[in-house]
Design a protein around this motif. Structure first.
Motif, PDB file in Angstrom:
ATOM      1  N   THR A  55     -64.116  19.364 -21.405  1.00  0.00           N
ATOM      2  CA  THR A  55     -64.515  18.022 -21.799  1.00  0.00           C
ATOM      3  C   THR A  55     -64.623  17.961 -23.315  1.00  0.00           C
ATOM      4  N   SER A  57     -66.405  17.485 -26.447  1.00  0.00           N
ATOM      5  CA  SER A  57     -67.844  17.430 -26.727  1.00  0.00           C
ATOM      6  C   SER A  57     -68.233  16.239 -27.576  1.00  0.00           C
ATOM      7  N   PHE A  61     -70.843  11.270 -28.219  1.00  0.00           N
ATOM      8  CA  PHE A  61     -71.951  12.019 -28.815  1.00  0.00           C
ATOM      9  C   PHE A  61     -72.926  11.033 -29.451  1.00  0.00           C
ATOM     10  N   SER A  72     -62.529  11.737 -29.358  1.00  0.00           N
ATOM     11  CA  SER A  72     -62.613  13.142 -28.954  1.00  0.00           C
ATOM     12  C   SER A  72     -62.579  14.110 -30.125  1.00  0.00           C
ATOM     13  N   GLY A 103     -64.445  19.706 -30.821  1.00  0.00           N
ATOM     14  CA  GLY A 103     -65.420  20.412 -29.994  1.00  0.00           C
ATOM     15  C   GLY A 103     -65.088  20.247 -28.528  1.00  0.00           C
ATOM     16  N   LEU A 105     -66.482  21.314 -24.365  1.00  0.00           N
ATOM     17  CA  LEU A 105     -67.469  21.884 -23.447  1.00  0.00           C
ATOM     18  C   LEU A 105     -66.703  22.464 -22.278  1.00  0.00           C
ATOM     19  N   ASN A 110     -70.262  25.390 -25.448  1.00  0.00           N
ATOM     20  CA  ASN A 110     -69.529  24.615 -26.445  1.00  0.00           C
ATOM     21  C   ASN A 110     -68.710  25.477 -27.384  1.00  0.00           C
ATOM     22  N   ASP A 112     -66.566  24.874 -31.232  1.00  0.00           N
ATOM     23  CA  ASP A 112     -66.574  23.952 -32.367  1.00  0.00           C
ATOM     24  C   ASP A 112     -65.832  24.580 -33.530  1.00  0.00           C
ATOM     25  N   ARG A 179     -75.180  26.269 -25.254  1.00  0.00           N
ATOM     26  CA  ARG A 179     -75.132  25.246 -24.204  1.00  0.00           C
ATOM     27  C   ARG A 179     -75.169  23.843 -24.817  1.00  0.00           C
ATOM     28  N   LYS A 180     -75.809  23.711 -25.971  1.00  0.00           N
ATOM     29  CA  LYS A 180     -75.795  22.467 -26.722  1.00  0.00           C
ATOM     30  C   LYS A 180     -74.899  22.627 -27.937  1.00  0.00           C
ATOM     31  N   MET A 181     -74.288  21.515 -28.342  1.00  0.00           N
ATOM     32  CA  MET A 181     -73.421  21.565 -29.519  1.00  0.00           C
ATOM     33  C   MET A 181     -74.211  21.939 -30.765  1.00  0.00           C
TER      34      MET A 181
END
Length: 266
Positions: A55, A57, A61, A72, A103, A105, A110, A112, A179-181
């Protein structure tokens, strides 16, 4: 401030996500040319990411100042430092530069990375900006070892860029990632040796010099996303996600395929 150290299993998942980011940027490198719009590049990126089971990220956002990010990838052209919004109205022309931040997921983790591309033939002074910014990224990465600090990373980047007469954006930084950007800690591109958060084995961070050709002062544009240089001069942005190790950091993202494609264009 909770800093999450990753296990080797988690690092493998991070590696997979970041490899996909590198491959997405390489796919975009094939299409960057005068005449293409940044919206077209965004469509290519989103299709590639989703076709590989991930996906984007950045899409949707959240923004504390306005609407969620609508695309994206970030496409930042010339004097746009970061967070440029892809548009059908933005047509790349010969001599432009475009920083593409991407980025993904994938399997809950994540990736980046960012690369600043030349569009056609660019002036020698602009090419030098790209070269120094990319070198600064690797100078910063070299400091990302267990026992050092985020200040060691920032000092290495700042020293090289300012020695070459460039500005370092202060208001935007690198960051932890997992797990988080965006996770702690913040990773500024300026600083002093031995100051700031201590780096530990298993920390995953995104290091991303944002370097201006002239003054370091920036504007936030009315779209509440795009950030431009105040003096209208160009800016470059390169980014890798890395894992802190003992002795030598490990780069999880990759420019290898991008650089091969860029060399073929020359």
């Amino acid at each position: 401030m909770d800093i999450f150290l990753k296990t080797e299993d988690e690092i493998e998942l991070m590696r997979n996500a970041n490899r996909l980011v590198g491959k997405t940027l390489a796919e975009l490198a094939k299409h960057i040319r005068p005449g293409i719009t940044t919206a077209q590049l965004d469509c290519i990126a989103e299709e590639y990411i989703r076709d590989h089971g991930a996906t984007p990220s950045f899409k949707h956002f959240p923004n504390p100042y306005g609407s969620p990010f609508p695309a994206s990838i970030c496409t930042s052209v010339n004097d746009v430092v970061v967070h440029g919004i892809p548009s059908e109205r933005t047509v790349l022309t010969d001599g432009d530069i475009v920083s593409i931040d991407c980025g993904v997921l994938l399997q809950g983790y994540n990736g980046d990375s960012c690369y600043t591309f030349a569009v056609g033939e660019i002036p020698q002074e602009t090419s030098r900006l790209l070269s120094v910014t990319k070198q600064a990224l690797y100078e910063g990465i070299a400091q990302a070892v267990d026992g050092n600090t985020v200040g060691d990373i920032g000092a290495a980047i700042q020293t090289l860029c300012e020695q070459n007469g460039y500005g370092i954006v202060r208001e935007l930084t690198g960051h932890g990632i997992g797990r988080k950007m965006h996770e702690p800690p913040l990773v500024p591109n300026y600083g002093k040796h031995r100051q700031g958060v201590r780096l530990k084995q298993g920390m995953c961070i995104a290091i991303e010099p944002m370097v201006t050709q002239g003054d370091r002062q920036i504007w936030l544009m009315p779209d509440r996303w795009s950030v431009k240089t105040r003096d209208g001069k160009s800016a470059a942005h390169f980014e890798h996600t890395i894992v802190v190790r003992q002795g030598h950091p490990e780069i999880l993202s990759s420019f290898e395929e991008i650089d091969q494609i860029e060399r073929q264009k020359q």
